[in-house]
Scaffold this motif. Structure first.
Motif, short mmCIF file in Angstrom:
data_model
loop_
_atom_site.label_atom_id
_atom_site.label_comp_id
_atom_site.label_asym_id
_atom_site.label_seq_id
_atom_site.Cartn_x
_atom_site.Cartn_y
_atom_site.Cartn_z
N ARG A 586 0.81 -1.19 0.00
CA ARG A 586 0.00 0.00 0.00
C ARG A 586 0.86 1.26 0.00
O ARG A 586 0.39 2.36 -0.28
CB ARG A 586 -0.86 -0.02 1.26
N THR A 587 2.12 1.05 0.39
CA THR A 587 3.02 2.19 0.52
C THR A 587 4.33 1.86 -0.17
O THR A 587 4.74 0.70 -0.16
CB THR A 587 3.30 2.46 2.01
N VAL A 588 4.93 2.88 -0.75
CA VAL A 588 6.23 2.68 -1.34
C VAL A 588 7.19 3.70 -0.73
O VAL A 588 6.90 4.89 -0.69
CB VAL A 588 6.19 2.84 -2.88
N LEU A 589 8.30 3.19 -0.20
CA LEU A 589 9.36 4.09 0.25
C LEU A 589 10.37 4.16 -0.87
O LEU A 589 10.74 3.14 -1.44
CB LEU A 589 10.06 3.52 1.48
N SER A 590 10.82 5.38 -1.16
CA SER A 590 11.71 5.49 -2.31
C SER A 590 12.83 6.49 -2.06
O SER A 590 12.69 7.43 -1.29
CB SER A 590 10.90 5.93 -3.52
N SER A 591 13.95 6.22 -2.72
CA SER A 591 15.09 7.12 -2.59
C SER A 591 14.97 8.28 -3.59
O SER A 591 15.70 9.24 -3.49
CB SER A 591 16.39 6.36 -2.84
N HIS A 592 14.06 8.17 -4.54
CA HIS A 592 13.95 9.20 -5.57
C HIS A 592 12.49 9.37 -5.99
O HIS A 592 11.65 8.52 -5.68
CB HIS A 592 14.80 8.80 -6.78
N ASP A 593 12.21 10.45 -6.70
CA ASP A 593 10.84 10.69 -7.17
C ASP A 593 10.42 9.60 -8.14
O ASP A 593 11.18 9.18 -9.00
CB ASP A 593 10.77 12.04 -7.89
N ILE A 594 9.19 9.12 -7.97
CA ILE A 594 8.66 8.13 -8.90
C ILE A 594 7.38 8.71 -9.50
O ILE A 594 6.60 9.35 -8.79
CB ILE A 594 8.34 6.80 -8.18
N ASP A 595 7.20 8.44 -10.77
CA ASP A 595 6.08 9.05 -11.46
C ASP A 595 4.82 8.18 -11.38
O ASP A 595 4.40 7.60 -12.36
CB ASP A 595 6.48 9.27 -12.93
N PHE A 596 4.23 8.07 -10.16
CA PHE A 596 2.99 7.30 -10.04
C PHE A 596 1.83 8.12 -10.57
O PHE A 596 1.88 9.35 -10.57
CB PHE A 596 2.72 6.93 -8.58
N ASP A 597 0.78 7.42 -10.96
CA ASP A 597 -0.46 8.08 -11.39
C ASP A 597 -1.07 8.78 -10.17
O ASP A 597 -1.43 8.15 -9.19
CB ASP A 597 -1.42 7.01 -11.93
N GLU A 598 -1.15 10.10 -10.26
CA GLU A 598 -1.53 10.87 -9.08
C GLU A 598 -2.91 10.50 -8.54
O GLU A 598 -3.18 10.60 -7.34
CB GLU A 598 -1.47 12.38 -9.36
#
Ligand code: ATP
Ligand code: MG
Lengths: 754, 231
Positions: A586-598
């Motif tokens: 349900r959650t994504v932790l990321s080191s950089h910006d990811i282009d998810f569908d807003e």
């Protein structure tokens, strides 16, 4: 009457002392009025608005429109409102700030808007705006605003109960600048066909909201609706933010002020008692000359009543002027309809009359007791003579040096005075250390709290559960799954159960000694463990807040953390245990910006922007400064009162010591330094008191708001507090030294019989 | 001369000027006992306070053991009182929250070569009451404590302002014989104020004051033992 003139003369003779007493009473009333005033006004605004305008208990979205709302309402005992929402970016020429407006359809059953200014919606094309948006965009009532080619007439501003704190996304932490809300009629919103449907629910039965929420969730799931953005009011920041303020305000100031108030009253009572007592001979003499008991009572009660009345009144009046700015500053980010300040007549009366009643009564009883004696008894001066108390009698001080003996005896001469000094100093130290500890703990939470544990700065929260099998997550990002739960039988403690991959590196997890913990096991954060009194090997039984299902887990490790309440377990086991498909997240932790569908996202948290985490932080420097000032003031007053009382009670001895050839410096050391051990003990007593008080207070706040704040004592600040208290002590001693110098030798030369 | 006072004057101005001492003179040898007699308000205490360095004269001189008291500044007066003078008061002036022994220590604490407390206590006959508080003693006993306190530092000059003023005959005799004993044993010069002319018999020198003036000076060579004083 000449007696009445004497009252003024008595007060003038000991101006410093009476000013000190006055300030203590004043502080008590001030705190009482300010605290109750702030808490009540906040409560009035926030709670009343919620009640009268039917604030939702729950908000949620579904995959398909709910068909039979009425039947669902009957089955769940809730009012369910359907409304449309549609976000529109303002065209550049219309907005100076690149604003964005969320249009909401007018609701009728719950979340009813309260009109601020202008009028409500009447005609097609009318729009109501939130006042901040209205202000920042420089709009005016009667003017028009063009939205996606459609023109709306601005008819007024409003507040809505489900947008008290205007957050764009449910899981946002801070408001988005330029974002606002507008309300238009349901007919008008149909002009925007892409608008989303959102539901709000309000339970008619105001008890057991959690159980009813779970029941509604069950009903909807049964009917095959897939639910997303399911959030109860308690966890909905748009609604709960001001509640956090109220409960912390109430919990912090109300009991504190009452305790402080009673303490100051008590202290004053003790001092007045001593004053009246030392006047015993005068009372006897007046009495002998034919004054009636009633007249004398009235005479002596005049000082305490005058002081407490004046202190109570001034304190209350000062507080009245402070409440509005404080309330305003606390509510500045919230949109609430009525910001007018009211005061409860009862509280005001209590604040003014309580000290009068308390001090007046105790003085009255003392005066009565003394006046019961015959004039002859009184004139003998028995009241003034210090009887040797049991402690003095029991003390065997042969092994001490004379100066030590003298100082000890000087202190134990009056037990109430000693108690007053010790308790007063510990109260002042407690306040001082609490201020510092509060500040330091906040710093620690900022430095080593949630923020410090995020190795990956970005957290994307999805509205609905996603699955890894539908598409992999990019490199440098990790999936998490979570739901909110509470321990069996303790609904006030809420936490997240988080499933994470055992090889995750996005979230740092160390044990209490700072060693890395395995992520392939069940770990619990320290604040949650200590709240629930759990240790490794214990079992935690808990309930999923959403569907009411119970689970239990055995704890393998405790995570060092500040303020966070989480239980972590491996993702696959999490999904298996909760019956979710393999690979759910349900959650994504990321080191950089990811282009998810807003449109899939419920919110993004960016740890690169630490302000996002500062919602807990209040203007701490201001708090610390005012708390320090208060502590110093209290310490000065208490040490001054005790020292000046002590000097007064030892006038004869001091005068005698001067005759016998004691030098000024020796006298000062002997008399003034005698309080050092008491101040020392008082200070160190303040530390455990502060910890007990703080833990209690934070425990209370946590029960209501589920916010856990740590109490971390920093030895440096303890040292600073120590220095402050002793500096105050030294300065106050200096001041009293003058009084010491003024005592003349003739007092002992003319002294009557001891 | 161990103590010589000459042409001492003192007046108070409380709206009206009262001349309390109008040129008083007095002389005493070391080791003598002197008694000042006189009606109330005649200036006895004022004279003694000036000699003791707790009050100041307007003019005239006081010389004690070669030291000009009237020339000393406040700090020097403190040192003078500390080194040289012992005080005994009519109403004892004991510190109420200190025990008997501690009351005596008040003085031994600041003196250079004090006697031992136990010695002094046994000299005044109160060894068994050293841990009592003043309230728990009779007036005579309290006055003996106050004498013990005065003599523990072995003062050059012992000043007693009506030491028996608050006592009955029995206790007065005790106190007076104690003073006599101190005078003999330690050679302490004693100056004593009294209302009671019967006491004059135990003094080498007698000074009668009237209205701030010396009315009579008498010298005794035959001292009456205090035990035999009657009134
Ligand atoms: N501080 C003062 N201010 C004004 N007058 C004073 C003061 N002290 C003493 N006197 C006056 O000086 C006079 C002498 O006082 P003093 O105490 O020396 O008398 P005394 O001979 O010791 O009397 P008693 O036997 O009553 O003790 C008195 O008339 C008194 O009123
Ligand atoms: Mg006198």
């Amino acid at each position: 009457m000449t007696l009445q003139k004497r009252v003024w003369r008595i007060i003038k003779e000991n101006k410093g002392r009476y000013i000190g007493i006055l300030i203590l009473i004043l502080l008590g009333s001030f705190y009482f009025t300010a605290a109750t005033g702030i808490a009540n006004n906040l409560k009035k605004m926030v709670v009343k608005f919620a009640e009268e305008y039917k604030q939702e208990d729950l908000t949620f979205s579904t995959d398909k429109p709910i068909k039979d709302i009425a039947a669902l309402e009957d089955a769940s005992g809730a009012l369910i409102e359907t409304y449309q929402q549609y976000d529109i970016k303002l065209p550049d020429r219309q907005s100076q700030l690149g604003g964005e407006l969320r249009l909401l359809s007018l609701s009728s059953k719950i979340n009813i808007p309260a009109v601020f200014s202008g009028r409500g919606l009447e005609n097609p094309g009318d729009i109501l705006l939130d006042p901040y948006f209205y202000q920042t965009q420089g709009l005016s009532i009667g003017s028009q605003i063009e939205l996606n080619g459609k023109t709306f007439n601005i008819v007024g501003t409003m507040a809505v109960p489900n947008y008290v704190f205007i957050l764009k996304n449910l899981y946002d932490v801070l408001p988005t600048s330029g974002f606002g809300i507008g309300i238009i009629s349901s007919a008008d919103i149909e002009a925007f066909p892409e608008s989303a449907t959102v539901y709000g629910a309000y339970f008619e039965d105001r008890e057991n909201i959690n159980a009813q929420t779970t029941k509604l969730h069950g009903l909807l799931s049964e009917k095959g609706y897939s639910l997303s953005e399911w959030l109860d009011a308690k966890n909905n920041k748009r609604i709960s933010m001001p509640w956090t303020n109220i409960s912390s305000m109430k919990s912090m100031s109300f009991p504190v002020s009452i305790a402080f108030f009673l303490l100051s009253c008590l202290i004053v009572g003790v001092i007045i008692m001593r004053i009246v007592k030392s006047d015993g001979v005068v009372i006897g003499t007046l009495y002998a000359q034919g004054y009636r008991r009633r007249e004398l009572t009235r005479h002596y009660i005049a000082i305490p009543v005058l002081l407490s009345g004046l202190g109570g009144l001034v304190g209350t009046l000062l507080a009245l002027t402070c409440v509005k700015p404080v309330v305003d500053s606390m509510l500045i980010y919230y949109i609430l309809p009525d910001k007018g300040i009211n005061f409860s007549a009862l509280n005001l009366a209590v604040a003014v009359l309580m000290p009068v009643a308390f001090i007046g009564l105790s003085s009255f009883l003392i005066i009565r007791k003394i006046l019961k004696k015959t004039a002859v008894q009184l004139m003998k001066g028995d009241e003034q003579k210090s009887k040797v108390n049991f402690i003095e009698r029991a003390l065997r001080l042969d092994q001490f040096k004379f100066n030590t003996k003298f100082r000890i005896r000087e202190q134990v001469r009056s037990i109430p005075r000693l108690l007053f000094l010790v308790l007063g100093v510990s109260a002042a130290s407690m306040i001082l250390m609490f201020g510092f500890t509060f500040n330091y703990s906040m710093d620690v939470v900022m430095d080593r709290g949630a923020l410090a544990r995020y190795q990956y700065p970005l957290e994307y929260n999805f509205k609905e559960v996603q699955n890894l099998q539908d598409g992999a997550i990019p490199e440098g990002a990790e999936p998490y799954n979570a739901f909110r739960c509470y321990p069996e039988g303790r609904e006030s403690v809420e936490f997240y159960l988080v499933g994470m991959k055992p090889d995750s590196i996005g979230l740092k997890m160390n044990d209490m000694r700072g060693n890395a913990l395995s992520k392939d096991q069940v770990n619990i954060t320290y604040p949650l463990a200590s709240r629930l009194k759990l240790k490794e090997g214990d079992t935690i039984n808990f309930v999923n807040k959403l569907d009411g299902k119970s689970y239990s887990l055995t704890i393998d490790g405790i995570v060092q953390a500040y303020g966070e309440q989480f239980v972590y377990m491996p993702l696959d086991e999490f999904n298996h245990m909760t019956g979710q498909p393999f690979g759910s997240y349900r959650t994504v932790l990321s080191s950089h910006d990811i282009d998810f569908d807003e449109s899939l996202l419920a919110g993004v948290m960016d740890a690169r922007n630490p302000e996002a985490f500062e919602d807990l932080a209040m203007p701490t420097t201001l708090i610390v400064a005012s708390v320090t000032a208060l502590a110093v003031l209290i310490a000065v007053i208490i040490i001054f009162l005790v020292t000046s009382l002590m000097i007064d009670e030892s006038r004869n001895t001091i005068s005698l010591l001067k005759i016998l050839g004691y030098r000024e410096k020796e006298l000062a050391k002997l008399i003034l330094n005698s309080s050092t051990p008491a101040v020392f003990i008082g200070f160190w007593l303040g530390l455990p008191l502060m910890l007990a008080f703080g833990n209690n207070l934070y425990g209370y706040v946590a029960e209501i708001t589920n916010l856990v704040m740590p109490m971390i004592v920093n030895p440096l600040y303890v040292l600073i507090s120590f220095v402050v208290i002793f500096a105050v002590y030294e300065v106050t001693k200096r001041l009293c030294g003058k009084k010491l110098a003024k005592i003349s030798m003739s007092e002992a030369l003319k002294a009557g019989s001891e | 001369m161990f103590l010589s006072v000459s042409k001492l004057t003192k007046s108070y101005n409380t709206g009206v000027v009262t001349h309390v001492l109008k040129g008083v003179g007095l002389e005493m040898e070391r080791g003598q006992i002197g008694v000042i007699l006189g009606p109330s308000g005649s200036g006895k205490s004022t004279l003694m306070n000036i000699i003791g360095g707790v009050d100041r004269a307007d003019s005239g001189t006081v010389k004690v053991d070669g030291q000009h008291i009237t020339d000393l500044n406040d700090n020097q007066l403190v040192e003078y009182r500390r080194e040289s003078v012992g005080f005994v008061f009519q109403f004892y002036n004991l510190v109420p929250n200190l025990t008997v022994a501690e009351n005596i220590e008040v003085v031994s604490n600041i003196s250079k070569h004090p006697f031992k407390i136990d010695e002094v206590l046994s000299a005044v006959g109160l060894s068994d009451k050293k841990n009592r508080f003043p309230r728990e003693l009779s007036g005579g006993e309290q006055q003996r404590v106050s004498i013990a306190r005065a003599i523990i530092k072995n003062p050059k000059l012992l000043l007693c302002d009506e030491p028996t003023g608050a006592l009955d005959l029995e206790s007065s005799r005790d106190v007076l014989s104690l003073l006599q004993k101190v005078n003999v044993q330690f050679g302490t010069t004693i100056l004593m104020i009294t209302h009671n002319s019967a006491i004059a018999g135990m003094a080498h020198n007698l000074l009668r004051l009237r209205n701030g003036e010396v009315a009579e000076v008498t010298h005794n060579s035959e001292l009456v033992p205090a035990e035999r004083i009657e009134w």
